[in-house]
Design a protein around this motif. Sequence first.
Motif, PDB file in Angstrom:
ATOM      1  N   HIS A   1       0.797  -1.220   0.000  1.00 25.48           N
ATOM      2  CA  HIS A   1       0.000   0.000   0.000  1.00 25.48           C
ATOM      3  C   HIS A   1       0.835   1.277   0.000  1.00 25.48           C
ATOM      4  CE1 HIS A   1      -3.156  -2.854   1.275  1.00 25.48           C
ATOM      5  NE2 HIS A   1      -3.981  -1.974   0.730  1.00 25.48           N
TER       6      HIS A   1
ATOM      7  N   ARG B   1      -8.050  -8.400  -1.720  1.00 20.01           N
ATOM      8  CA  ARG B   1      -6.628  -8.706  -1.583  1.00 20.01           C
ATOM      9  C   ARG B   1      -6.365  -9.740  -0.482  1.00 20.01           C
ATOM     10  NH1 ARG B   1      -3.235  -5.453  -4.495  1.00 20.01           N
ATOM     11  NH2 ARG B   1      -4.017  -3.414  -5.203  1.00 20.01           N
TER      12      ARG B   1
ATOM     13  N   PHE C   1      -8.973  -4.170   0.259  1.00 21.89           N
ATOM     14  CA  PHE C   1      -8.038  -5.011   0.998  1.00 21.89           C
ATOM     15  C   PHE C   1      -8.755  -6.178   1.679  1.00 21.89           C
ATOM     16  CE2 PHE C   1      -6.045  -5.984   5.114  1.00 21.89           C
ATOM     17  CZ  PHE C   1      -4.829  -6.476   4.666  1.00 21.89           C
TER      18      PHE C   1
END
Length: 318
Positions: free
Chosen positions: A145, A233, A229
């Motif tokens: 990130h 992810r 996320f």
Amino acid sequence: MRRSHLQVKLLEWLRSGLAILTVVICLVGVWYLAVMPMNIHTALTDAERAGAVIQPETAAARRDLGGVGLLLNNFDHAGATFNQDRPRLPSPHQVVEELWDTTVGKRITSKRSLVYHGWITLSATLLGFGIGTVAGILLAIGIVHNRAMDMSVMPWAIASQTIPILAIAPMIIVVLNSIGMQGLVPKAMISAYLSFFPVVVGMVAGLRSPEVSQLDLMHTYSASRNQVFLRLRLPASMPFLFTSLKVGIAASLIGAIVGELPTGAVEGLGARLLAGSYYGQTIQIWSALFGAAILAASMVAIIGWIQKLTLSRMGMLR
């Protein structure tokens, strides 16, 4: 006749078991063959002291001949190589007997019990593995990130693994001892040092594994960075994470054992290795090595079981 799913599974397990058994039998056979030339020198020395005639007769000629040559010239003494008290290479049955005696034959609270020493090493392994896993996951999230962390931290993480652990372990122990940290913590830090890198690499690869089309779809839904996320992810990284954890737990065990060596520890599998080396107890050394291998295989199997359970609950396994 069509076979049921259970029958198919049983056949697969039988085939796998037969393949593993074949490999084990071959390895044990090679091991026994290697024992004879490795231990023939001691066997012939004992036989000569007992009055036997050895070929060649002089010690200098026997040294020049080597283990295989001595074995071929004195094959009738080959049986004496399998049960020596302090062999160069112990026989498989000697290692098995030592493992049985130090696990089942001793109380687990005994200082001669391999279970006792294994628990000491396991404690440092699990603590270091926990520290390394948490640090690795947090570092991977930051790398994915934050481009600055990706460009700056990742190269340092890679460079840290080029330092031999045998060189850095004494430094870690000395530094931590100077601030009053002794016993479990220094060994755990060495374990964490070895285990965090596989987690970082695997987690970074996992967090970056979603395809561009999947990320575009999340953006179409106006998903925030946290939602991308948590819902894309992180689930996609689970197979990568568990694979890294299997590598990390084995590396963590190595770190715990290495951490016991510079301190001259009297407890733990590393201490068993040191004691066996000091007193020439090769059977003890090999039993400790096999104990460490069994411990590592058990921990990897547990992580594999957790992986299968987790991924099946997430719908990622058929």
